[in-house]
Design a protein around this motif. Sequence first.
Motif, PDB file in Angstrom:
ATOM      1  N   TRP A  57       0.866  -1.188   0.000  1.00 52.58           N
ATOM      2  CA  TRP A  57       0.000   0.000   0.000  1.00 52.58           C
ATOM      3  C   TRP A  57       0.901   1.235   0.000  1.00 52.58           C
ATOM      4  CZ3 TRP A  57      -5.445  -0.659   2.040  1.00 52.58           C
ATOM      5  CH2 TRP A  57      -6.183   0.510   1.897  1.00 52.58           C
ATOM      6  N   PHE A  58       0.925   1.969  -1.135  1.00 49.66           N
ATOM      7  CA  PHE A  58       1.800   3.144  -1.185  1.00 49.66           C
ATOM      8  C   PHE A  58       0.970   4.424  -1.157  1.00 49.66           C
ATOM      9  CE2 PHE A  58       1.035   2.393  -5.722  1.00 49.66           C
ATOM     10  CZ  PHE A  58       0.945   3.670  -6.265  1.00 49.66           C
ATOM     11  N   LEU A  59       1.508   5.437  -0.442  1.00 48.78           N
ATOM     12  CA  LEU A  59       0.761   6.661  -0.146  1.00 48.78           C
ATOM     13  C   LEU A  59       1.514   7.930  -0.503  1.00 48.78           C
ATOM     14  CD1 LEU A  59      -0.576   5.222   3.140  1.00 48.78           C
ATOM     15  CD2 LEU A  59      -2.088   6.301   1.490  1.00 48.78           C
TER      16      LEU A  59
ATOM     17  N   GLU B   5      -6.098  12.355   3.669  1.00 47.94           N
ATOM     18  CA  GLU B   5      -6.124  11.188   4.546  1.00 47.94           C
ATOM     19  C   GLU B   5      -5.273  10.044   3.993  1.00 47.94           C
ATOM     20  OE1 GLU B   5      -9.873  10.818   7.290  1.00 47.94           O
ATOM     21  OE2 GLU B   5     -10.500  10.590   5.193  1.00 47.94           O
ATOM     22  N   THR B   6      -4.425   9.506   4.844  1.00 47.52           N
ATOM     23  CA  THR B   6      -3.630   8.348   4.447  1.00 47.52           C
ATOM     24  C   THR B   6      -4.471   7.080   4.532  1.00 47.52           C
ATOM     25  OG1 THR B   6      -2.780   8.273   6.729  1.00 47.52           O
ATOM     26  CG2 THR B   6      -1.416   9.377   5.075  1.00 47.52           C
TER      27      THR B   6
ATOM     28  N   PRO C 142       8.408   7.546   0.783  1.00 41.99           N
ATOM     29  CA  PRO C 142       7.814   6.897  -0.387  1.00 41.99           C
ATOM     30  C   PRO C 142       8.839   6.077  -1.161  1.00 41.99           C
ATOM     31  CG  PRO C 142       7.986   9.268  -0.739  1.00 41.99           C
ATOM     32  CD  PRO C 142       8.487   9.016   0.638  1.00 41.99           C
ATOM     33  N   LEU C 143       8.625   4.781  -1.215  1.00 42.68           N
ATOM     34  CA  LEU C 143       9.558   3.906  -1.922  1.00 42.68           C
ATOM     35  C   LEU C 143       9.611   4.219  -3.407  1.00 42.68           C
ATOM     36  CD1 LEU C 143       8.740   0.521  -0.154  1.00 42.68           C
ATOM     37  CD2 LEU C 143      10.920   1.746  -0.042  1.00 42.68           C
TER      38      LEU C 143
END
Length: 818
Positions: free
Chosen positions: A560-562, A570-571, A700-701
């Motif tokens: 799950w990337f944000l 909202e995350t 963030p990857l």
Amino acid sequence: MRKIYTLFLFVFILISNTNAQQLSDYRFCVDPGHGGHDPSNDRRIELPNGIIFWESEGNLVTAFHLEAILTNLGASVKLTRTANNDADDISLSSRSTIANDYGADFFQSIHTNGSDGTANYSLVLFKGETDAPAFSEAKRMSDIMVPQLQAVLRTTNAYSRGDMSFLGFNLGVLNNAQMPSTLSEGAFHDFPESGLRLKSTHFSKNYAWAIAKSFLSFYNKAGFSDGRVGGVITDDYTNEVINGAEVIANPGSFSCTTDNNYNGFYALNLAPGNYTLSISRDGYVSKDVNVNISGNVYTELEIDLTYFNDGKPRADFFVSGLPAGAGQSISFDASNSLDPDGTISSYAWDFDDGSNGTGVNINHTFASDGVYTVNLIVTDNDGKTGTISKDVTIETNPPLTPVIASVIKGADNEVKISWFKNPGAGVSYRIYSSNSDNLDDFTLLVGESSLVYGTVEYTISSLDPNTNGYNFKIMAVNSAGESAYSDTYSIFRSDDANALTVLIVDGYDRLGSWGQATHTFANTYMSTLRDAGSFNISTACNESISDGSNDLNNFDITIWFLGDESTADETFNSTEQGKVKVYLENGGYLLVSGAEIGWDLYAKGLSSDKSFYTNYLKANYTADGSSGNNPANGISGSIFNGVSLNFGQIYPEDYPDEITATLGSENIMNYKNGQVAGIAYKGSFGTSSEIGSVINIAFPLESVSPPSSLVPFMQKAIAYFSGYLTGLDDVNSNSKFEFRLFPVPTNNVLNLQFKESISGEIDVVIYNLSGKKIYSQSLISLKNKGLFTIDISHLSNGLYMLKVNNQQQSHSTKFIKE
């Protein structure tokens, strides 16, 4: 990219020549906050009477007024944006960079505020604590500005505050500015009366006038030679504001007219002296009001008019649903019509297209684009009539960018692609595909003849069985043209019948530091996983998890990337938190990545958000980091030792969270400054006895470069989750084997199972953490994915290292004996 609007503005400022050149020695950078028409980021506010306010538009109107006023005062002015397209919503740090590069003496960011619709105060923020500002001049300007804003914007109060004191963090737009800077929140756009006034160009000019007046005071100048008068014009019987009222100031015949946005606001710039304001509106008794104007002073003057039209009712209506194109239904509401001496008995509509209708509320669809003069006749109980006409523009624009919901790998060669229905009539779709990581060879897979209006999913069963990875994106089309492409979502089909299933969840909705309306980050994660091992991979947006279209529990691993999603977007909302809780309690494996998760949930969230962050994401938030935290490195002694990730390269990352392990998790990555960048946990969640796992990465990857450096990270993440090691520490990178240990943690017996048959001699060695060899065994030619059992009953409880090697490879992993 979402629908693009072009904002045409004509700003006419009446400033006496004696004002000129007072600020000729100064350079100002003015930042109209936000930009474009992203509903979540640019504050689309639905107000009474069908009126829509966009903060991004209002900020730009005010900025244009301020630019004109300051230019007339002799100042040099630079705007950070001059249009209101999505592409103009540049990153926060870029805005202050523009000010720095311009050499501005002062940087002013213009905003309006929002809350729950009940508050309406003026606020000016500066960097630092209220009593310890980063620039003392910024605090002085803020203190000057707040009473000026309150005086002209009809707010209930005004506050001058340091951003750290008021918000608990430094505003991104001010953080890197090298000069005194303030951010003004003039009034609240979700307070209905205020929001409607913010639609008025006269009110926006009031906002700009107050800021410019503050600059004059800040630099110890004389101030405006002219004064300003303004206020609200209302009906003295209903107290409702009056649209279309004209105000003429004599002598001089200066004039303005209230707009049709139900705010009744007027304002005029006038030289000092005595004036008579003549106010008129059809159907009302005209009125004269005397006023004295002083230089550099705003005079608020409320005016009421008496409705008189020979006993006839007053007709009025508003329209909801605009902008709209041909074929779209819009709503007409005549409830504002009034008969002061009786009641209205009928409402008759003429839509100027050959259609008529009756009733106080009515919906209508125009078949063709054009400008239609809609006429309403109301008849009262005495048979007298009132009428009003308004022009309604129907214009079909190219459709909004479609929102792709998911790309789910099915059986064999099947892939199901889903998206959300595009607003507007007559919209159809196209699906494009690519099997290249370069994403430069997309071809049309299926077109609008098959994906007609109303279609929201399509299953493909004809993909090349010899191609494993695919990327998909969607375009919407209608009679006016094409939309931009959607986000790109990816799938991968493994040839291994036992491959783990992975769902990539795209939770990055905010433009943020990425600065573009769509992205291809799912491909980054898909290609990294593909190179890290053997997986069946699908992609979904977070909204499809919330609405139940896709179930996390159908997948072994969720990534799950944000990005830098934060409090505004909202995350994890409460619904998503619930879905994640169930998934982890059911033994799922979750890798979550994002720069503001801790900030949103732990620092600024509700108690339930903080509980979710600590109990399920297994971290405590400690601080907001900076770009100087880069890179992040695996901690010695953890499975991630040797991993180094250079983040903030694909897009800037200014504020990565700094976190620390809690409730049984372990720290696995550190930033350059020694603060913790990631944690990992494997064990039970909630009251469940199932063993799940979470890896929480606080940056963030997808911003890491080169992307290939993510492969060893992902290999180790999968190893942590499942016990399989894929290609770690290979001597020969063209050859690899995979195995898993179970149960983990273990008690008396440790099972070692290989995924593939292995030929030749294999050595299995166990070490304690001091490096002492405490077990060794040689295995010969394990066939049929052989299972090997090791008796460890004699070992003390603790953490151990197991090493498996042959002549080509050497693999290591840790296990716990309890």
